[in-house]
Design an enzyme around this catalytic site. Structure first.
Site, PDB file in Angstrom:
ATOM      1  CG  HIS A 107      -1.925   1.022   1.367  1.00 59.74           C
ATOM      2  ND1 HIS A 107      -2.429   1.718   0.285  1.00 59.74           N
ATOM      3  CD2 HIS A 107      -2.593   1.497   2.445  1.00 59.74           C
ATOM      4  CE1 HIS A 107      -3.346   2.576   0.710  1.00 59.74           C
ATOM      5  NE2 HIS A 107      -3.466   2.471   2.010  1.00 59.74           N
ATOM      6  N   GLY A 133      -6.819 -10.639   1.569  1.00 61.83           N
ATOM      7  CA  GLY A 133      -5.792 -11.677   1.713  1.00 61.83           C
ATOM      8  C   GLY A 133      -6.274 -13.086   1.351  1.00 61.83           C
ATOM      9  CG  ASP A 190      -6.826   1.789  -0.735  1.00 63.27           C
ATOM     10  OD1 ASP A 190      -7.318   0.802  -1.303  1.00 63.27           O
ATOM     11  OD2 ASP A 190      -6.628   1.837   0.494  1.00 63.27           O
ATOM     12  CD  GLU A 194      -9.564   2.297   2.748  1.00 60.77           C
ATOM     13  OE1 GLU A 194      -8.800   1.346   2.514  1.00 60.77           O
ATOM     14  OE2 GLU A 194      -9.238   3.246   3.488  1.00 60.77           O
TER      15      GLU A 194
HETATM   16  P1  NDP Z   1      -2.530  -7.577   9.097  1.00 57.17           P
HETATM   17  O1  NDP Z   1      -3.177  -6.717  10.140  1.00 57.17           O
HETATM   18  O2  NDP Z   1      -3.225  -8.817   8.710  1.00 57.17           O
HETATM   19  O3  NDP Z   1      -1.017  -7.890   9.563  1.00 57.17           O
HETATM   20  C1  NDP Z   1      -0.774  -8.593  10.647  1.00 57.17           C
HETATM   21  C2  NDP Z   1       0.724  -8.873  10.684  1.00 57.17           C
HETATM   22  O4  NDP Z   1       1.396  -7.736  11.200  1.00 57.17           O
HETATM   23  C3  NDP Z   1       0.992 -10.031  11.557  1.00 57.17           C
HETATM   24  O5  NDP Z   1       2.090 -10.736  11.054  1.00 57.17           O
HETATM   25  C4  NDP Z   1       1.346  -9.333  12.869  1.00 57.17           C
HETATM   26  O6  NDP Z   1       2.219 -10.102  13.615  1.00 57.17           O
HETATM   27  C5  NDP Z   1       2.111  -8.125  12.381  1.00 57.17           C
HETATM   28  N1  NDP Z   1       2.122  -7.056  13.363  1.00 57.17           N
HETATM   29  C6  NDP Z   1       1.066  -6.363  13.829  1.00 57.17           C
HETATM   30  N2  NDP Z   1       1.476  -5.441  14.716  1.00 57.17           N
HETATM   31  C7  NDP Z   1       2.823  -5.569  14.796  1.00 57.17           C
HETATM   32  C8  NDP Z   1       3.823  -4.874  15.522  1.00 57.17           C
HETATM   33  N3  NDP Z   1       3.534  -3.848  16.353  1.00 57.17           N
HETATM   34  N4  NDP Z   1       5.110  -5.257  15.371  1.00 57.17           N
HETATM   35  C9  NDP Z   1       5.432  -6.276  14.544  1.00 57.17           C
HETATM   36  N5  NDP Z   1       4.523  -6.959  13.814  1.00 57.17           N
HETATM   37  C10 NDP Z   1       3.235  -6.597  13.944  1.00 57.17           C
HETATM   38  O7  NDP Z   1      -2.188  -6.657   7.848  1.00 57.17           O
HETATM   39  P2  NDP Z   1      -2.744  -6.798   6.366  1.00 57.17           P
HETATM   40  O8  NDP Z   1      -2.252  -8.061   5.785  1.00 57.17           O
HETATM   41  O9  NDP Z   1      -4.182  -6.456   6.344  1.00 57.17           O
HETATM   42  O10 NDP Z   1      -1.982  -5.575   5.689  1.00 57.17           O
HETATM   43  C11 NDP Z   1      -0.610  -5.660   5.369  1.00 57.17           C
HETATM   44  C12 NDP Z   1      -0.325  -4.680   4.244  1.00 57.17           C
HETATM   45  O11 NDP Z   1      -1.066  -5.082   3.100  1.00 57.17           O
HETATM   46  C13 NDP Z   1      -0.745  -3.254   4.548  1.00 57.17           C
HETATM   47  O12 NDP Z   1       0.177  -2.396   3.964  1.00 57.17           O
HETATM   48  C14 NDP Z   1      -2.098  -3.133   3.847  1.00 57.17           C
HETATM   49  O13 NDP Z   1      -2.448  -1.814   3.489  1.00 57.17           O
HETATM   50  C15 NDP Z   1      -1.839  -3.982   2.616  1.00 57.17           C
HETATM   51  N6  NDP Z   1      -3.029  -4.483   1.960  1.00 57.17           N
HETATM   52  C16 NDP Z   1      -3.977  -5.124   2.700  1.00 57.17           C
HETATM   53  C17 NDP Z   1      -5.096  -5.641   2.076  1.00 57.17           C
HETATM   54  C18 NDP Z   1      -6.105  -6.441   2.846  1.00 57.17           C
HETATM   55  O14 NDP Z   1      -6.992  -7.001   2.235  1.00 57.17           O
HETATM   56  N7  NDP Z   1      -6.017  -6.541   4.152  1.00 57.17           N
HETATM   57  C19 NDP Z   1      -5.332  -5.476   0.628  1.00 57.17           C
HETATM   58  C20 NDP Z   1      -4.207  -4.883  -0.067  1.00 57.17           C
HETATM   59  C21 NDP Z   1      -3.131  -4.366   0.602  1.00 57.17           C
HETATM   60  P3  NDP Z   1       1.999 -10.456  15.148  1.00 57.17           P
HETATM   61  O15 NDP Z   1       0.743  -9.816  15.608  1.00 57.17           O
HETATM   62  O16 NDP Z   1       2.007 -11.938  15.119  1.00 57.17           O
HETATM   63  O17 NDP Z   1       3.216  -9.889  15.732  1.00 57.17           O
END
Ligand code: NDP
Length: 357
Positions: A107, A133, A190, A194
């Protein structure tokens, strides 16, 4: 016009002998990691220790601490929630980057709004799937693609586009095509979609509910009519298949005429100046600043707004109808969704037959 890229435009062998490190194993991280591995790419996962790490281990990755994964990656993909990029990347990723490694974001937000500044000497690329995802994984497994937006913010190596397209191909997106964009364009469009499309749906449903209930109609009947029946899912599917206006032909003539007639009235009344103001507030960083303060203040406004909208009378009618339709638990499919799943399965079988014949 944007350049459009397909599978033939990318060379996956550019990733041969290179390690792709995915930082974050959530929604997008897991699907993209699995797809890349199935495409023959050497993938490692970086995650701090908790439930997502367990999932990565179950999926036969051998997860590393974020710092180590960043250090081992020739391509480092950032799949962490955008609102923590400014904390995690400068602390754990940037100081450990390999000389000349490329960074790929999903993103444009944190780079465009300068919440992070990738150190010089590293390409900065974008592969933003326009797909949730689980859909990224499911479509890959079905041999289909999903659209994405791709961009290069910095091309220090001279090969940033090759890397971007190879990653887009590896996650399976190019089977459906990728559209060239910029970090700015991806982030602003984007957010606008939203904030105007998403909030428009909320406002449309709540205002319609209030109006019909005030006119004396039963709240449960009104909720079912507006959203609860799930018919809207089919309406959107028809719009995707036949086009926004073309899809009207699947409705009754009364509905067809009524929709066009009211659209003409409401389009004229829509305040374009307000929409243009929203674009400006996104472009000049007003929204990014508001969102940064909101996070710093512990999401207070977000909680207040959620409470305000959740206490609307609509929610009660929705709860009753969801209970009747058998889907009260969060995320559980209602009877209607299950019925449309059946329709989709039948459609898929017919489509398969069509392809085969
Ligand atoms: P998620 O919220 O699903 O990501 C969770 C991940 O981030 C886990 O691995 C978690 O690990 C880690 N995490 C969360 N907080 C922390 C922290 N403070 N320190 C280290 N790790 C952390 O994210 P998305 O997959 O939704 O989004 C990821 C990217 O993809 C973003 O840039 C988003 O804009 C982009 N995107 C998302 C879409 C979607 O459909 N969701 C669509 C297209 C793009 P844990 O908690 O285990 O540490």
């Amino acid at each position: 016009m944007a350049r459009i890229f397909g599978d033939a435009d990318a060379d996956l062998s550019l990733l041969d002998g290179r390690t792709v490190a995915l930082i974050g194993y959530g929604n997008q991280g897991r699907s993209q990691a699995l797809n890349l591995r199935d495409s023959g790419v050497k993938v490692i996962v970086g995650n701090r220790g908790d439930a997502f790490l367990e999932q990565a281990t179950m999926d036969r990755f051998d997860p590393y601490p974020i710092e180590e994964a960043a250090a081992r990656g020739d391509v480092v993909m950032v799949l962490l929630p955008d609102e923590i990029h400014h904390e995690v990347l400068p602390a754990s990723v940037f100081p450990n980057l390999n000389v000349g490694s490329a960074m790929v974001f999903a993103h444009g937000y944190s780079v465009h709004f300068r919440e992070v500044e990738v150190p010089a000497g590293h390409d900065v690329c974008l592969v933003a799937p326009k797909m949730v995802g689980p859909g990224v994984r499911e479509l890959f497994l079905r041999g289909r693609g999903f659209p994405s937006l791709v961009a290069v913010h910095r091309n220090d190596s001279g090969h940033a586009w090759d890397t971007t397209l190879a990653v887009a191909k590896g996650i399976g997106s190019l089977r459906a095509s990728a559209w060239e964009t910029t970090f700015e364009e991806e982030a602003i469009t984007d957010l606008f979609s939203e904030q105007v499309g998403g909030s428009g749906a909320i406002v449309g449903v709540l205002r319609s509910f209030e109006t019909l209930v005030k006119a004396g109609y039963d709240p449960d009947v009104v909720q079912l009519e507006l959203l609860g029946s799930g018919e809207l899912v089919e309406v959107i599917r028809a719009q995707l298949r036949r086009g926004l206006i073309g899809s009207l032909s699947v409705h009754s003539p009364t509905s067809h005429f009524g929709q066009l007639y009211r659209a003409q009235e409401l389009v004229e009344e829509t305040d374009s100046a307000r929409l243009e103001q929203i674009v400006k507030e996104l472009q000049d960083g007003t929204f990014a600043e508001l969102w940064r303060k909101e996070r710093e203040q512990g999401y207070r406004t977000m909680q207040q707004l959620e409470e305000r909208f959740s206490s609307h009378e609509y929610g009660e009618a929705e709860r009753r109808n969801r209970e009747r339709l058998g889907g009260l638990e969060d995320g559980q499919a209602t009877l209607v969704e299950r019925a449309t799943e059946g329709t989709r399965a039948a459609e898929a079988t017919v489509a398969k037959g069509d392809e085969a014949s």
